[in-house]
Structure formats: structure tokens, C-alpha cells
Motif scaffolding. Structure first.
Motif, PDB file in Angstrom:
ATOM      1  N   PRO A  22       0.814  -1.220   0.000  1.00 14.34           N
ATOM      2  CA  PRO A  22       0.000   0.000   0.000  1.00 14.34           C
ATOM      3  C   PRO A  22       0.847   1.270   0.000  1.00 14.34           C
ATOM      4  CG  PRO A  22      -0.790  -1.515   1.659  1.00 14.34           C
ATOM      5  CD  PRO A  22       0.439  -2.112   1.097  1.00 14.34           C
ATOM      6  N   PHE A  23       1.997   1.195   0.670  1.00 11.83           N
ATOM      7  CA  PHE A  23       2.877   2.356   0.721  1.00 11.83           C
ATOM      8  C   PHE A  23       3.349   2.731  -0.673  1.00 11.83           C
ATOM      9  CE2 PHE A  23       7.207   4.083   1.334  1.00 11.83           C
ATOM     10  CZ  PHE A  23       6.888   5.189   2.096  1.00 11.83           C
TER      11      PHE A  23
ATOM     12  N   LEU B 196       0.292   6.870  -6.384  1.00  6.08           N
ATOM     13  CA  LEU B 196      -0.895   7.725  -6.467  1.00  6.08           C
ATOM     14  C   LEU B 196      -0.509   9.197  -6.392  1.00  6.08           C
ATOM     15  CD1 LEU B 196      -4.062   7.926  -6.313  1.00  6.08           C
ATOM     16  CD2 LEU B 196      -3.737   8.115  -3.867  1.00  6.08           C
ATOM     17  N   LEU B 197       0.407   9.507  -5.469  1.00  8.77           N
ATOM     18  CA  LEU B 197       0.837  10.903  -5.322  1.00  8.77           C
ATOM     19  C   LEU B 197       1.507  11.396  -6.598  1.00  8.77           C
ATOM     20  CD1 LEU B 197       2.310  11.691  -1.821  1.00  8.77           C
ATOM     21  CD2 LEU B 197       0.420  12.738  -2.979  1.00  8.77           C
TER      22      LEU B 197
ATOM     23  N   ALA C 210      -2.405  16.862 -12.026  1.00 12.73           N
ATOM     24  CA  ALA C 210      -2.747  18.243 -11.681  1.00 12.73           C
ATOM     25  C   ALA C 210      -2.028  19.219 -12.596  1.00 12.73           C
ATOM     26  CB  ALA C 210      -2.400  18.514 -10.224  1.00 12.73           C
TER      27      ALA C 210
ATOM     28  N   ALA D 124       0.545   4.132  -2.649  1.00 11.61           N
ATOM     29  CA  ALA D 124       0.248   5.511  -2.246  1.00 11.61           C
ATOM     30  C   ALA D 124       1.230   6.483  -2.888  1.00 11.61           C
ATOM     31  CB  ALA D 124       0.301   5.624  -0.728  1.00 11.61           C
TER      32      ALA D 124
ATOM     33  N   ALA E  69      -1.098  11.912  -9.211  1.00  9.77           N
ATOM     34  CA  ALA E  69      -1.900  13.103  -8.923  1.00  9.77           C
ATOM     35  C   ALA E  69      -1.133  14.361  -9.281  1.00  9.77           C
ATOM     36  CB  ALA E  69      -2.287  13.114  -7.446  1.00  9.77           C
TER      37      ALA E  69
END
Lengths: 178, 111, 410
Positions: free
Chosen positions: A149-150, A156-157, A164, A153, A160
Motif C-alpha cells: 500500500p505504501f 498515487l501521489l 494536476a 500511495a 496526482a
């Protein structure tokens, strides 16, 4: 017991900050003030984390929310500035308010009532002394912990961040001409 | 000590404020802020349940998997940061194209 | 919570134990927060004196011996000045912003370990606390710029926030180096880990990065775009007057010294000095080290010209950020290798524990880490020299073409 329970006092102060700030966010007409209220609310939540003996999380909360996300929000508020003073603040004010109140009542009955007093196990915290920063670090990267999961994550960052930038980038030539 | 149900009540209150804000505010930025409130309510719950969980043998030397409450909250922070960045980028783009930040008006894709 | 020391004394007067604990904690908080408040009054005098000497002036010398009371006179002046709040300003936020600005700096002092026994709080997450609290300063500037309801104030705030947010990245990466070496985020642990060897000898590059980015965080020259007095009217604080204006500046003055103290604690061994272990002397050594860094900071402020905003951003994103990341990566890799070889002091569990290491035990790892830093620095210096030469050639070419245009005389 003659000792004053300071953790209870602190709990009420932080809860007041969290809920009062939250109330400010959803009711304030002025969006910049709304952002400040959001910070107050999130600061209250950080205080609750300290009381729940998660100091690392509290510091990260202040750092990420107040240092980064709230600043991002203020930028967004100012970039869309001509609309911060909308005359109508709400769509469907009363139906939604009643709906939210009903949801709260449901949560009280469904989730909080079962743990209220009935179960002694939930009355006191499991332990008083917690040292969790090192343990949290180990849990995040160790094989029997949360390493997958780390990694997800962090992916994901990154996604993102790229997303953005791509979305918000000003590519239209005619935009400049406006 | 403060019992668990008090934390849950605060979290429930914060969550409902967030729900109200998301459903009723006319400004996209305010909607995003309300989402942050809801995420934080979830965070309070995650950490509170972890803290009051009596099945954890020893909090002084926990096994990696026994820190799940804090770990979940940390991941939620990551999600919140990602959500804020992408959400605000979208709002700014919508504002640039339509001169509006009302989520109700961004309905070009509606069939 | 136990009740000893001051708390015991208060409790003996017949007060409730809980109340005694509360009172003793309150007194401790007052004492800790009093240190920065008293320091800043003295710092303003020091700063003006040093700036004057560098600029070949005498500096304040009228009020009191050597002008020592000058700051109090200035304080009085600021207090009796008219306290203006613009009519269109957001009254509450406008008045709160200077307070947040000062608080963001003063709060850092809660974790500064003065001596082994005197510190505000030994937080397990001390380093993280410092970063979190310092980020409040950004918020204060944004609030001040917006609440003034003045477009120049807002533009100034945007400039500053862009600068502060960018320079936070190398700051945090540089901060990771002592945390990594000490294996703890607690300031006290970081100081104890330097009992044998200061971290500045292991990673001078990290200290330099920390120093540069903290200089930018204070908004001091060469990064003083916040308030470029010779170019702009002022920055985000244009509408402020009287004591509210004074608070922003008190925060800035204090921030510079706070950075000195932090560098002393993080990289220069805090209270440690070879041959001295007395607590009071320890406090003295911390002060000496902090003052040294503070002096270098003032020195730079008064001698280096100001960057343009594009140069500031370029310097950060193309120079400081890559170097700081490379530095942390190389350092953590080398520490792992050194641990495998067995050149670092270890505790029973096999973890690195510099807290127990002596000077001799730390010497090999210091040499390796120092060498790695030197190796990182060689391409950096080459790159710097090249870009310096390029921009100089460009400037000279421009000057030459202008001279040619002038000579042809049309």
C-alpha cells in the motif's frame, strides 16, 4: 478522584475547534475565511490525534494540511476570485440540512449507541505508553507490514501531481489574448 | 479518560457537516473543503478505534500489522493531498473555460 | 504524570496535585516562551550594530550605553504610532496575521534543547514539529496579504508564498540528514548523537543547504523579495503600521537567530564542546555556536546583492532541490554500507547508535561521509563555474554590442 482530568478539557477544546471550524467552512460566505476555518478545524483534529497518542500523525496533519493543502486552497480561492462573493451560497439548503441531521442521528443510533457505556472494553484506551514513530516507519516498509500500500500511495501521489500539472497547465493560445 | 464514544460523536458531527457542505455549497472550492472535512472525520475514527482496540497485545512493542489505525490514517492523508491537488486543478480549468465554479453548471458531459 | 521539582514545591503549599502540575507546567511554558521574547529585543540591537559596522557606520549610540536601550525607544515609538486598519480590510484576519507570524517562530523554541536538563519539550517528532510549525509562517503571510484588501499586498504575498513553499523542500531534505544519522527525530537525541562527532563534519553539504534555505525562509538578503525596499514599496505588509508592522519584523529578526540555534543543535553538536560538560557552560556553548551562525547570516545579508525572482526560483528548483535529494540518497546508501562493514557504533540490537559512539569510533564513518560530500561537490562547483562564465559572457556581449551601437552614433 481529586485530580483534574486535563485530557478531557483538552478533548473538549479540540472538539470545539474541529466542529466549530467545520461549521465555519460550510456556512461562511467568504471563501478565504472558509479556508481559515478549515485550518482551524484541521488543527482541532490534529489536537485529537495528540490525545489519541498519535503525535506523528498530528504533526503530519499540521504540515500537510496547513502547510500545503490550505495554501493550495487559498490559491484556488484567489484564482477564481471574481466568484468568491456569490449571492446564493447554497443549492437546496433545507433538504440537505435535514438530510445531514438525519444522517447524524442514524450514526448516533447505529454506531455510537452500541459502544456507549454498554461495552466496558471501549471505555478506556488499551495502553498509556505508545512509542509509534519508529514502529510506524517499520510498519510502512516492512514485508509483513504495509509496504505494498505504501508503494501504491506514492504512485498515487506521483500520478496526482502529474495529473494536476497537465490539467491546470495553460496551453490555449487564445487564453492569453483575453 | 475520554471514552471512545465521544471521539466517535465528534467524528460523526464533522462527517455530517462535510456531507451537508458537499451537497449544498454552490462553490467547487467549498465542496472540496467539505470533502476534506469528511476525510478527517474518517481519520479520527480510524485512529480512535485503533487506540481503544484491546485486542492489541502490547502497544509498547507492536507488530507492524498492529499499527493499522495510524497507517490507514497516513494513507488517507496521502489520498487527501492527491484529491486536493487534482480537484483544485479541475476547478481552475472549469473556471477558465466556463467562468463558473458551481459544480452544478459543469454539465457538458450530461447526456 | 509524576509531581516533582517545582510541582512538588507548589503542591506543598496545600494546593490540589492536579492544579500544582498545571501551574508548574504553565510556569515552564512562560519561561520557555520568555526566552525568545527577551532575545528578540536584544537581537534587534545586535543586528543594527553589525549592519552599521559592515556599512562603515556607528549604528545606534544615543539611547543608553552603546545605544543598548534603542530598541525600547523604537518599541515605544511603534506603540504610540497610529494603529491603522484599512476600512476595506478583513478586520479579524488582518489583526491576527502578525500574531500567527510571530507565533510560528516562537513556537519553534519549544523544542530547542538548551542544556541536557533544560528544554521545553523533548518531542519524539521534534524535527517534524519544527517543519509543521514553520509552515504556519506561510499561512500568516497569505492571510496578511489577503486581509489587507490591497492588490499590491496580495501580489507581494504571492511572491513570498511561492518562495517559501519552494525553499521548504531543500530545507526538509537537509533536515533529514541529522535525523537519519541520529536515527531519531527528537532534538535531544540528535544532540546526544553528536557527542562524539558533530554532524557538520559528516555532511557539511547538508548544513550548507539547510543554512541557505533557512536564510530564504526568513526572507533575508539575498532572498529578500518579500520586502525589496529599494525596488518595491513593500511586500505583503504594505498596509500595516505601528506595532502590527513591528510584530512581522520581530518575527523576522527572531527567525534568523532561531535558525542559528537550530543549525547549532542539528549540525554543530548543540551544547557539546570538547572538554566541557557542565550544564551552564553547555548553555553558553550553544549560545556561542548559534551566534556564530547568526553572524554569518547577517554578514551575507549585508554584503550579497538581491536575486531576481526568476533567479531565486531557478536556484531552488534546478540547484538546491536536486543536490539535497542526491545528498540524502548518497548518505543513506553509505550509512547502510558502513553498517554492513561494521564501521559505525552499534547497539545490542544491531542498529546504528551514534549516541554511544566516541570520537575515535566515529572517525572512519566521518571520513567516508565527508569524502562522499566532497565528491558530490566537485561536479556542482564545475557546473557553478560554467554557468557563472556563461552569464558573464552574455553580459559582456550585451555591453559590447551596446558600446558598438553607441560608437556608431546614430
Amino acid at each position: 478522584m481529586s485530580q483534574i482530568d486535563f485530557s478531557a478539557i483538552a478533548f473538549f477544546i479540540f472538539s470545539l475547534l474541529a466542529l466549530g471550524g467545520g461549521f465555519g467552512v460550510v456556512t461562511n460566505r467568504n471563501l478565504f475565511r472558509g479556508t481559515i476555518w478549515l485550518m482551524v478545524s484541521l488543527f482541532g483534529v490534529a489536537g485529537l490525534f495528540v490525545l489519541l497518542s498519535a503525535p506523528f500523525l498530528a504533526a503530519v496533519q499540521v504540515l500537510v494540511y496547513i502547510g500545503a493543502i490550505a495554501i493550495l486552497f487559498t490559491f484556488a480561492v484567489m484564482l477564481t476570485r471574481s466568484l468568491t462573493h456569490l449571492t446564493a451560497r447554497y443549492n437546496r439548503l433545507w433538504p440537505t440540512a435535514i438530510g445531514a441531521a438525519l444522517l447524524f442521528a442514524m450514526l448516533i443510533v447505529g454506531v455510537i449507541w452500541p459502544v456507549f457505556g454498554a461495552n466496558e472494553a471501549f471505555a478506556v484506551p488499551a495502553s498509556d505508553v505508545v512509542r509509534n514513530t519508529t514502529d510506524l516507519g517499520l510498519a510502512l516498509v516492512s514485508g509483513e507490514g504495509y509496504v505494498l500500500p505504501f508503494e501504491v500511495a506514492s504512485l498515487l501521489l506521483t500520478a496526482a501531481m502529474i495529473g494536476a500539472i497537465v490539467i491546470a497547465r495553460d496551453v490555449d493560445e487564445e487564453e492569453i489574448g483575453e | 479518560m475520554v471514552p471512545l464514544w465521544m471521539y466517535l460523536t465528534v467524528a460523526a458531527g464533522l462527517f455530517c457537516l462535510g456531507v451537508f457542505g458537499v451537497l449544498s455549497r454552490r462553490n467547487g472550492v467549498a465542496v472540496l473543503m467539505s470533502i476534506e472535512l469528511m476525510l478527517n472525520a474518517v481519520n479520527i475514527n480510524a485512529v480512535a478505534f485503533w487506540r481503544y482496540n484491546t485486542t492489541i497485545a502490547s502497544l509498547t512493542q507492536p507488530a507492524p500489522s498492529e499499527l493499522n489505525g495510524i497507517v490507514f490514517a497516513a494513507f488517507l492523508l496521502v489520498v487527501a493531498a492527491a484529491e486536493a491537488a487534482v480537484g483544485l486543478a479541475i476547478i481552475i480549468t472549469v473556471y477558465r473555460n466556463r467562468r463558473s465554479v458551481d459544480p452544478e453548471e459543469a454539465d457538458t458531459l450530461r447526456g | 504524570m509524576d509531581c516533582t521539582g517545582l510541582c512538588e514545591v507548589i503542591a506543598q503549599s496545600g494546593l490540589d496535585v492536579g492544579l500544582a502540575q498545571f501551574l508548574s507546567l504553565l510556569l515552564a511554558v512562560v519561561a520557555v516562551s520568555g526566552v525568545p521574547l527577551v532575545t528578540v529585543i536584544f537581537l534587534i540591537w545586535v543586528e543594527r550594530k553589525i549592519a552599521a559596522r559592515i556599512q562603515d557606520r556607528i549604528g545606534p549610540n544615543r539611547v543608553g550605553p552603546f545605544g543598548l536601550v534603542q530598541t525600547f525607544a523604537d518599541l515605544l515609538k511603534l506603540l504610540v504610532k497610529e494603529d491603522i486598519t484599512p476600512t476595506a480590510a478583513d478586520r479579524l484576519l488582518y489583526n491576527v496575521a502578525p500574531l500567527i507570524s510571530f507565533a510560528s517562530v516562537a513556537l519553534i523554541w519549544a523544542i530547542v534543547p538548551y542544556t541536557p536538563y533544560h528544554f521545553g519539550a523533548d518531542l519524539e517528532i521534534g524535527a517534524l514539529y519544527f517543519v509543521a510549525v514553520a509552515s504556519l509562517g506561510t499561512l500568516a503571510i497569505m492571510t496578511a496579504g489577503w486581509a489587507s484588501n490591497n492588490k499590491y499586498a496580495l501580489l507581494g504575498a504571492f511572491r513570498v508564498v511561492a518562495l517559501l513553499v519552494s525553499y521548504e523542500i531543500p530545507l526538509v531534505f537537509a533536515l533529514m540528514v541529522p535525523v537519519l544519522l541520529a536515527g531519531s527525530m527528537s532534538m535531544l537525541d540528535i544532540v546526544y548523537a553528536q557527542g562524539g562527532m558533530w554532524f557538520v563534519f559528516m555532511s557539511p553539504l547538508a548544513m550548507l543547504l539547510f543554512f541557505i534555505s533557512s536564510q530564504a525562509e526568513t526572507g533575508r538578503a539575498p532572498f529578500d523579495l518579500i520586502e525589496a525596499e529599494s525596488e518595491l514599496v513593500a511586500g505583503f505588509n504594505i498596509e500595516y503600521s505601528g506595532m502590527k508592522f513591528g510584530m512581522f519584523f520581530a518575527a523576522e529578526f527572531l527567525h534568523v537567530f532561531t535558525n542559528g540555534v537550530l543549525i547549532a543543535v542539528l549540525f554543530m553538536g548543540g551544547w557539546f564542546f570538547p572538554g566541557w560538560q557542565e550544564p551552564l557552560i553547555a548553555f553558553f556553548w550553544l549560545g556561542v555556536k548559534a551566534s556564530l551562525v547568526y553572524f554569518v547570516s547577517l554578514w551575507i545579508r549585508n554584503t550579497v546583492p538581491r536575486f531576481r525572482i526568476d533567479q531565486v526560483m531557478k536556484f531552488n528548483w534546478f540547484f538546491l532541490v536536486p543536490i539535497s535529494i542526491v545528498n540524502v540518497l548518497v548518505l543513506s546508501f553509505l550509512v547502510m554500507v558502513l553498517k554492513e562493514i561494521g564501521l559505525v557504533p552499534l547497539d545490542e540490537a544491531g542498529n546504528m547508535a551514534l549516541q554511544t559512539g566516541t570520537f575515535v569510533e566515529m572517525l572512519p564513518m566521518t571520513i567516508v561521509l565527508l569524502l562522499s560530500n566532497v565528491l558530490i561537490c566537485i561536479p556542482i562547483i564545475n557546473r557553478l563555474r560554467r554557468s557563472g562564465n556563461e552569464s558573464r559572457a552574455e553580459l559582456e556581449a550585451r555591453a559590447a554590442s551596446r558600446a558598438v551601437a553607441g560608437a556608431t552614433g546614430d
